[in-house]
Design an enzyme around this catalytic site. Structure first.
Site, PDB file in Angstrom:
ATOM      1  N   GLU A  28      -6.295   8.721  17.341  1.00 52.21           N
ATOM      2  CA  GLU A  28      -6.579  10.081  17.525  1.00 52.21           C
ATOM      3  C   GLU A  28      -7.564  10.638  16.107  1.00 52.21           C
ATOM      4  OE1 GLU A  28      -3.277   9.419  20.116  1.00 52.21           O
ATOM      5  OE2 GLU A  28      -3.722   9.246  17.880  1.00 52.21           O
ATOM      6  N   SER A  53      -4.434   6.644  12.859  1.00 52.90           N
ATOM      7  CA  SER A  53      -4.072   6.603  14.330  1.00 52.90           C
ATOM      8  C   SER A  53      -5.445   6.759  15.277  1.00 52.90           C
ATOM      9  CB  SER A  53      -3.466   7.757  14.460  1.00 52.90           C
ATOM     10  OG  SER A  53      -4.001   9.025  14.419  1.00 52.90           O
ATOM     11  N   SER A 107       4.305  -1.392   4.319  1.00 51.00           N
ATOM     12  CA  SER A 107       4.415  -2.875   4.826  1.00 51.00           C
ATOM     13  C   SER A 107       4.739  -3.843   3.782  1.00 51.00           C
ATOM     14  CB  SER A 107       3.106  -3.050   5.508  1.00 51.00           C
ATOM     15  OG  SER A 107       3.055  -2.209   6.748  1.00 51.00           O
ATOM     16  N   GLU A 120      -9.838  -1.564   5.701  1.00 47.85           N
ATOM     17  CA  GLU A 120      -8.656  -1.817   6.338  1.00 47.85           C
ATOM     18  C   GLU A 120      -9.038  -1.492   8.022  1.00 47.85           C
ATOM     19  OE1 GLU A 120      -4.239   0.022   6.882  1.00 47.85           O
ATOM     20  OE2 GLU A 120      -5.566   1.029   5.595  1.00 47.85           O
ATOM     21  N   GLN A 158       0.878  -1.255  -0.038  1.00 45.05           N
ATOM     22  CA  GLN A 158      -0.037  -0.087  -0.208  1.00 45.05           C
ATOM     23  C   GLN A 158       0.716   1.042  -0.089  1.00 45.05           C
ATOM     24  OE1 GLN A 158      -2.200   0.558   3.766  1.00 45.05           O
ATOM     25  NE2 GLN A 158      -3.841   1.801   2.642  1.00 45.05           N
ATOM     26  N   GLY A 159       0.696   2.112  -1.046  1.00 46.37           N
ATOM     27  CA  GLY A 159       1.629   3.417  -1.256  1.00 46.37           C
ATOM     28  C   GLY A 159       0.421   4.478  -0.788  1.00 46.37           C
ATOM     29  N   TYR A 160       0.258   4.726   0.703  1.00 47.87           N
ATOM     30  CA  TYR A 160      -0.291   5.992   1.030  1.00 47.87           C
ATOM     31  C   TYR A 160       0.489   6.813   1.791  1.00 47.87           C
ATOM     32  CZ  TYR A 160      -5.436   4.153   0.033  1.00 47.87           C
ATOM     33  OH  TYR A 160      -6.597   3.932  -0.505  1.00 47.87           O
ATOM     34  N   SER A 161       0.923   6.390   2.907  1.00 53.24           N
ATOM     35  CA  SER A 161       1.615   7.370   3.757  1.00 53.24           C
ATOM     36  C   SER A 161       2.909   7.960   3.282  1.00 53.24           C
ATOM     37  CB  SER A 161       1.901   6.962   5.158  1.00 53.24           C
ATOM     38  OG  SER A 161       0.883   6.968   5.850  1.00 53.24           O
TER      39      SER A 161
END
Length: 405
Positions: A392, A390, A165, A248, A126-129
């Protein structure tokens, strides 16, 4: 709303348990239950055992190569597999990009990629962050410019992703990229499928506190991607991103994993010690186990209510975030208690204890119980409350959707 298992559900549970008991290789089960590192081949091997039985994609409809199970059956399957000690089915293909392709992909994309996900011929990441875009994902800066190349349009991708990951094992990555800079940030994002063997891609490992290498940095330098690998409309990838994250977060609820950890905790806590009684005889420690077990029961009922709503055709709203938070907290509490059982055998830990072929050493056990892997296992599970959004961020989502704040 009836949360009890029907007679058919009980028969289904028995059939899953019988299959897993018979078909799960012993060496894979032992590695998983003893918190060893699970090699890539073990994940692929188990996935292909399931696929050969028609169970490779439990949540997918039959027309896309799935098992066609309802929500209750999927929950039973998940619980039985995790309790028995199976490797998890990698979610990046099955629970993330697979459902995205089914909803937003072209017929050609579905025909090519979906069978390869089920057979695990393709391993996805996964290429998100990005370094400056984690919780605030809409601020991502990886760019994709559409240009002609030999008479065909291509995207040229430049940028960086982080915390990716299993990128070291993956041969495909699904990426959020910026294709437009005007207007709201969310309006200029597109969803691309990128072959990891394409020239210009570099994977750099990130070593975590447990000594493992699950996460990575991924760099893109003038990477050429055919425009046929665009999913959905250009500049409209934000809706796809949110759809994927809902899948997810529900997956991270981890009821089956929680139950596996609970069983292992009780097993280790009952182990006789060289000096003193088993920890289960300590009333304070037993209180801590009882408290988290009550939380686990409540979490299970919450998940069953969500399953009941899904079965009735009601989409999940803030429930996905609630389940993600509670599942993360319970798994972290259980891994903390499991590590506490190790006592002095956990600190300092023996890194070799995590390797699949490691033999127990003289300082590795307490009355034969392998414990050195418990400290790194505890450290590894600290990150579950961060990835997938997260805690939060989940609370902000709950406040907005449930309270209107």
């Amino acid at each position: 709303m009836d949360l009890r298992e029907s007679d058919d559900d009980k028969v289904f549970r028995a059939s899953v348990r019988e299959f897993v008991t018979a078909r799960l290789p012993t060496e894979i089960r032992d590695r998983v239950l003893n918190f060893r590192h699970v090699p890539r081949d073990d994940y692929v091997r188990w996935q292909r055992i399931l696929a050969a039985n028609g169970w490779g994609a439990p949540a997918w409809p039959v027309e896309h190569g799935g098992a066609g199970w309802n929500a209750t059956q999927r929950n039973i399957f998940d619980e039985e597999c995790f309790t028995a000690g199976t490797p998890r089915q990698m979610p990046f293909g099955l629970s993330m990009v697979g459902p995205v392709l089914q909803k937003f992909g072209t017929p050609a994309q579905r025909d090519y990629f979906l069978p390869r996900i089920v057979s695990m011929e393709d391993w996805w990441c996964q290429g998100y962050s990005e370094p400056g875009a984690g919780s605030d994902l809409a601020s991502l800066k990886t760019r994709a410019e559409c240009v002609p190349r030999d008479g065909k349009p291509f995207y040229i991708v430049n940028g960086q992703k982080i915390w990716t990951s299993f990128a070291q094992w993956a041969n495909w990555i699904f990426c959020l990229v910026r294709t437009h800079s005007d207007g709201r940030p969310q309006e200029g994002i597109s969803f691309l499928l990128i072959d990891m063997k394409t020239p210009g891609i570099t994977v750099r490992p990130i070593r975590t506190l447990d000594g493992g290498h699950d996460v990575n940095e991924v760099f893109f330098e003038n990477v050429e991607v055919p425009d046929g690998n665009l999913v959905g409309e250009e500049h409209r990838g934000w809706a796809i991103a949110k759809y994927l994250l809902g899948h997810e977060r529900t997956n991270i609820a981890g009821l089956g994993n929680c139950k596996r950890f609970m069983l292992r905790l009780k097993e280790i806590a009952r182990t006789e010690r060289k000096h003193g009684k088993p920890l289960i005889d300590d009333i304070r420690f037993r209180d801590r186990i009882a408290k988290v077990e009550i939380d686990l029961i409540a979490h299970e009922w919450s998940l069953l209510r969500a399953i009941s709503a899904e079965s009735a055709g009601r989409p999940l709203g803030p429930e996905a975030s609630v389940l993600k938070i509670r599942g993360s907290e319970i798994q972290q509490e259980l891994t903390e208690l499991i590590m506490a059982c190790a006592g002095p055998y956990a600190v300092p830990f023996v890194p070799q204890a995590l390797e699949p072929d490691w033999s127990e050493g003289a300082d590795a056990t307490a009355h034969g119980e392998l414990l050195n892997a418990l400290a790194p296992h505890y450290l590894d599970w600290r990150k579950i409350s961060i990835y997938g959004g997260s805690t939060e961020i989940q609370k902000n989502i709950i406040a907005k959707l449930a309270l209107g704040i």
